[in-house]
Design a protein around this motif. Structure first.
Motif: not given
Length: 316
Positions: A116-119, A144-146, A149-152
């Motif tokens: 899935i998308d990381a969003i 798609k973690t790249d 905007k906020n990895r938290e």
């Protein structure tokens, strides 16, 4: 002569000599890569294998059939199965075929990469998740973690995900950048059975050169035409003459409506020539020799809903 041509078109041999030594504890197994359309499944497999085995584009449903990608390491062989994105919104013979491919693959593999998308989760993701038996070994891939905007935000997403399914692991990745892909392989290896390789270590796909060339032409059409491209498009290889030094290939782009033909051809043939030029460059790299590639366009009405036409085109 007919028998000789048939042998040339066949996929590479996958027979492994029994006497080949492999270290104790060698692992080998099948890994299905599933998810809704356009989450990066093919991009992930291509990165992991290190070769282009599945075409990619931003258009959903680029992959139409199962594609095997093989990665052999010193202590493991990973056999990845790229699948079409499961589609519930549209109907038709081709869509029915692609959804059946997904269902069939899920019943045959050792591990599932659910992408899935990381969003975050979408409704379409949950529809695909319902297809997976709960007893399956499933690794959730947050791709798609790249683009985050906020990895938290990954931590609450991971917690939410575990409420939806008993995932064996959750690995955030960027298939485009290659981030965390090695960690993904190491996690998958834990669940592969101890066994000798299923495929020759030098093999990176089970697909024949004809299949790969047809897919390359289709990819360039998807990428060049973008939203203009009609969904009902397929590629056939009509001529294949190959020697040690060169190859001559004629391919046909099939569209299912007469009004789509000029879209693919472009003004004065410009788009069709560019499709051919871009595809030829990739095919020359694939075959390792100069290639003369011609691409034509032909109308075949309703092929995507015609069972006999789908079988003729390899969608069985």
């Amino acid at each position: 002569m007919a028998n000789e041509e048939k042998q040339e078109d066949a996929a590479p041999s996958v027979v492994i000599p029994e006497e080949r030594p492999y270290p104790k504890g060698f692992r080998c197994g099948y890994i299905a890569v599933v998810g809704r359309p356009n989450v990066g499944k093919s991009t992930l497999i291509n990165y992991l294998v290190g070769e282009k085995v599945s075409i990619t584009s931003h258009k959903p449903q680029t992959t139409r059939d199962r594609v095997l990608g093989v990665l052999t390491r010193d202590n493991a062989q990973f056999v990845f199965v790229d699948t079409p994105g499961f589609q519930s919104k549209y109907k038709g013979g081709l869509i029915h075929h692609m959804n059946n491919v997904v269902r069939g693959v899920l019943s045959e593999v050792d591990v599932v990469f659910f992408v899935i998308d990381a969003i975050g989760w979408k409704k379409a993701d949950e529809e695909v998740l319902r297809l997976i038996p709960r007893e399956s070994t499933v690794i959730l891939v947050l791709n798609k973690t790249d683009e985050l905007k906020n990895r938290e935000a990954l931590l609450p997403l991971m917690a939410e995900s575990m409420q939806k399914f008993p995932f064996a692991a959750i690995i955030p990745t960027s298939a485009k950048k290659g981030k965390q892909c090695e960690e993904l392989l190491e996690e998958a290896k834990k669940y592969l059975p101890e066994d000798a390789p299923y495929y020759d270590p030098d093999l990176y796909t089970d697909k024949s050169p004809r299949f790969l060339v047809a897919e390359t032409v289709r990819e360039k059409a998807f990428r060049l035409l973008g939203d203009e491209l009609p969904y009902g498009i397929a590629v056939t290889i009509d001529k294949w003459d190959e020697t040690d030094k060169s190859a001559e290939i004629i391919a046909t782009l099939l569209v299912d409506n007469e009004r789509h033909r000029p879209i693919v051809i472009g003004e004065k043939g410009a788009k069709l020539r560019e499709i051919s030029r871009l595809a030829r460059a990739d095919v020359e790299k694939m075959l390792g020799k100069p290639v003369h590639l011609e691409v034509w366009v032909r109308v075949r009405r309703g092929w995507s809903d015609d069972i006999r036409a789908l079988k003729t085109l390899g969608y069985e």
